[in-house]
Motif scaffolding. Structure first.
Motif, mmCIF file in Angstrom:
data_model
loop_
_atom_site.group_PDB
_atom_site.id
_atom_site.type_symbol
_atom_site.label_atom_id
_atom_site.label_comp_id
_atom_site.label_asym_id
_atom_site.label_seq_id
_atom_site.Cartn_x
_atom_site.Cartn_y
_atom_site.Cartn_z
ATOM 1 N N VAL A 1 -3.978 -7.673 -9.426
ATOM 2 C CA VAL A 1 -4.289 -6.246 -9.314
ATOM 3 C C VAL A 1 -3.979 -5.839 -7.879
ATOM 4 O O VAL A 1 -4.325 -6.571 -6.950
ATOM 5 N N PRO A 2 -3.327 -4.711 -7.662
ATOM 6 C CA PRO A 2 -3.035 -4.293 -6.292
ATOM 7 C C PRO A 2 -4.298 -4.222 -5.433
ATOM 8 O O PRO A 2 -5.354 -3.765 -5.901
ATOM 9 N N ILE A 3 -4.188 -4.695 -4.198
ATOM 10 C CA ILE A 3 -5.328 -4.657 -3.276
ATOM 11 C C ILE A 3 -5.881 -3.245 -3.178
ATOM 12 O O ILE A 3 -7.099 -3.029 -3.116
ATOM 13 N N GLU A 4 -4.977 -2.281 -3.172
ATOM 14 C CA GLU A 4 -5.402 -0.887 -3.037
ATOM 15 C C GLU A 4 -6.331 -0.465 -4.175
ATOM 16 O O GLU A 4 -7.282 0.313 -3.964
ATOM 17 N N ASP A 5 -6.091 -0.994 -5.368
ATOM 18 C CA ASP A 5 -6.941 -0.647 -6.504
ATOM 19 C C ASP A 5 -8.302 -1.329 -6.412
ATOM 20 O O ASP A 5 -9.334 -0.745 -6.764
ATOM 21 N N VAL A 6 -8.301 -2.586 -5.963
ATOM 22 C CA VAL A 6 -9.561 -3.329 -5.833
ATOM 23 C C VAL A 6 -10.457 -2.677 -4.783
ATOM 24 O O VAL A 6 -11.625 -2.345 -5.047
ATOM 25 N N ILE A 7 -9.905 -2.494 -3.588
ATOM 26 C CA ILE A 7 -10.706 -1.925 -2.497
ATOM 27 C C ILE A 7 -11.040 -0.467 -2.784
ATOM 28 O O ILE A 7 -12.156 0.005 -2.492
ATOM 29 N N GLY A 8 -10.101 0.253 -3.385
ATOM 30 C CA GLY A 8 -10.359 1.648 -3.724
ATOM 31 C C GLY A 8 -11.499 1.806 -4.710
ATOM 32 O O GLY A 8 -12.297 2.760 -4.615
ATOM 33 N N ALA B 1 -4.123 -12.875 6.397
ATOM 34 C CA ALA B 1 -4.136 -11.822 7.410
ATOM 35 C C ALA B 1 -3.446 -10.560 6.897
ATOM 36 O O ALA B 1 -3.922 -9.439 7.136
ATOM 37 N N ASP B 2 -2.333 -10.720 6.200
ATOM 38 C CA ASP B 2 -1.630 -9.555 5.654
ATOM 39 C C ASP B 2 -2.490 -8.824 4.629
ATOM 40 O O ASP B 2 -2.539 -7.584 4.605
ATOM 41 N N GLN B 3 -3.165 -9.570 3.767
ATOM 42 C CA GLN B 3 -4.050 -8.948 2.784
ATOM 43 C C GLN B 3 -5.204 -8.227 3.466
ATOM 44 O O GLN B 3 -5.629 -7.154 3.023
ATOM 45 N N LEU B 4 -5.699 -8.810 4.553
ATOM 46 C CA LEU B 4 -6.798 -8.184 5.284
ATOM 47 C C LEU B 4 -6.368 -6.837 5.862
ATOM 48 O O LEU B 4 -7.107 -5.847 5.802
ATOM 49 N N ARG B 5 -5.169 -6.794 6.406
ATOM 50 C CA ARG B 5 -4.656 -5.526 6.950
ATOM 51 C C ARG B 5 -4.515 -4.479 5.845
ATOM 52 O O ARG B 5 -4.863 -3.314 6.025
ATOM 53 N N ARG B 6 -3.979 -4.896 4.707
ATOM 54 C CA ARG B 6 -3.804 -3.956 3.604
ATOM 55 C C ARG B 6 -5.144 -3.426 3.109
ATOM 56 O O ARG B 6 -5.296 -2.224 2.853
ATOM 57 N N ALA B 7 -6.099 -4.338 2.972
ATOM 58 C CA ALA B 7 -7.423 -3.923 2.503
ATOM 59 C C ALA B 7 -8.056 -2.938 3.478
ATOM 60 O O ALA B 7 -8.608 -1.900 3.070
ATOM 61 N N ASN B 8 -7.943 -3.231 4.761
ATOM 62 C CA ASN B 8 -8.563 -2.386 5.777
ATOM 63 C C ASN B 8 -7.895 -1.010 5.872
ATOM 64 O O ASN B 8 -8.504 -0.042 6.337
ATOM 65 N N SER B 9 -6.637 -0.928 5.458
ATOM 66 C CA SER B 9 -5.941 0.352 5.486
ATOM 67 C C SER B 9 -6.412 1.283 4.374
ATOM 68 O O SER B 9 -6.241 2.503 4.451
#
Length: 323
Positions: free
Chosen positions: A134-141, A162-170
């Protein structure tokens, strides 16, 4: 007993205890038989009495059993506890069989967690890991939407890159990163830890004794039913050589008048004001020893000895932390 210091969980997060209580081993998970319920509840309450307010659990720990325990322990003292919950793991027949991170599943999971815990809001809610299903954006959103609904206060992440962490934080500010970290597992120092610090994210560090390797009690070969046998680190010559490495920690502990476990926790604690050792305890008898570890200080020479002897890669063979 050592006074429990407080730390901000991330740059803009709440104040929590500098040491956290991992509650997983109170339940029958990963081959562990669990603990008598009365002792488990008493351990959580004793931790709260000592000043440890960060309680870590997961909705898939023994199919909700762990959350029920925590809920019983905090009944009547909700304000004393900061509740961290992981979700997403699917367990069947005692085995981890995958993740379900779909938004519809997350909205289902949290309602069950709130009921089992007996609370209205979870302080820190986090996927147990991410697998790109599932896209990180959907999970965190989705978790961000739960914050708007008042069901969650802060978003965490666990066992990610680290890349996933940056995406999640964005998508939404991440308050905490939960990750395995110890003298024996330092691979996150090259990328993930610096990224968390740069982004102002607190670090909740579990597996401080590297699945028992750093306790000083382990002997080769392990019992046939030990869960560690699944990992190359604990097999054959790897285990023998790794235990030889641990002798340095044992000698230093003896010289300082502590146990190897205490030094292992203290080393993690010394890695930064933004890093919290998350220590698993299932009996009150361990509380004083583990809290005492938070008051241990190292000389520069002692830290240099440990950092050199346990340099990244010094411990042979991987565990699930090196997925």
């Amino acid at each position: 007993m050592t006074t429990i210091a407080k730390m901000p969980l991330g740059n803009n997060g709440p104040l929590v205890s500098k040491i956290g209580l991992g509650c997983m081993r109170m339940s029958p998970v990963w081959g562990n038989p669990g603990t008598d319920e009365t002792e488990s509840i008493a351990t959580i309450q004793a931790a709260l009495d000592s000043g440890i307010n960060f309680l870590n659990t997961g909705d898939f720990y023994a199919s909700g059993h762990n959350e029920l325990l925590v809920g019983k322990a905090i009944k009547g003292r909700r304000d004393d506890a900061f509740i961290s919950v992981k979700f997403g793991g699917i367990i069947y027949g005692g085995q981890f069989i995958g993740l379900d991170l779909r938004p519809i599943a997350i909205k289902n999971f949290i309602n069950y967690s709130l009921i089992r815990l007996g609370i209205d809001t979870i302080d820190l809610y986090q996927p147990c890991r991410l697998d790109n299903s599932v896209p990180i954006e959907d999970v965190i959103g989705t978790i961000a939407d739960l914050i708007k609904e008042g069901k969650v206060r802060h978003i965490g992440v666990s066992e990610i890159t680290a890349d996933q962490l940056r995406r999640a934080n964005s998508v939404h500010p991440i308050t905490a990163l939960e990750i395995g970290y110890s003298l024996a597992d330092r691979q996150i120092e090259s990328d993930l830890l610096p990224t968390a610090k740069e982004l102002g994210i607190g670090v909740v560090a579990f597996a401080n004794t590297a699945e028992g390797l750093l306790t000083g009690d382990m002997k080769a070969p392990l019992p046939a039913n030990a869960y560690q046998n699944h990992f190359p680190r604990f097999q054959g010559e790897n285990l023998k050589k790794n235990l030889e490495k641990v002798e340095v920690l044992k000698q230093m502990a003896k010289q300082k008048g502590y146990t190897p476990t205490q030094l292992a926790i203290a080393w993690v604690n010394a890695q930064g004001d933004h890093i919290m050792p998350l220590v698993s305890m299932n009996r009150r008898a361990r509380l004083t020893e583990n809290v005492q570890a938070m008051g241990i200080e190292f000389t520069p020479d002692e830290l240099n000895t440990l950092n050199t002897h346990f340099s990244p890669g010094a411990i042979l063979g991987g565990t699930y932390l090196q997925r």
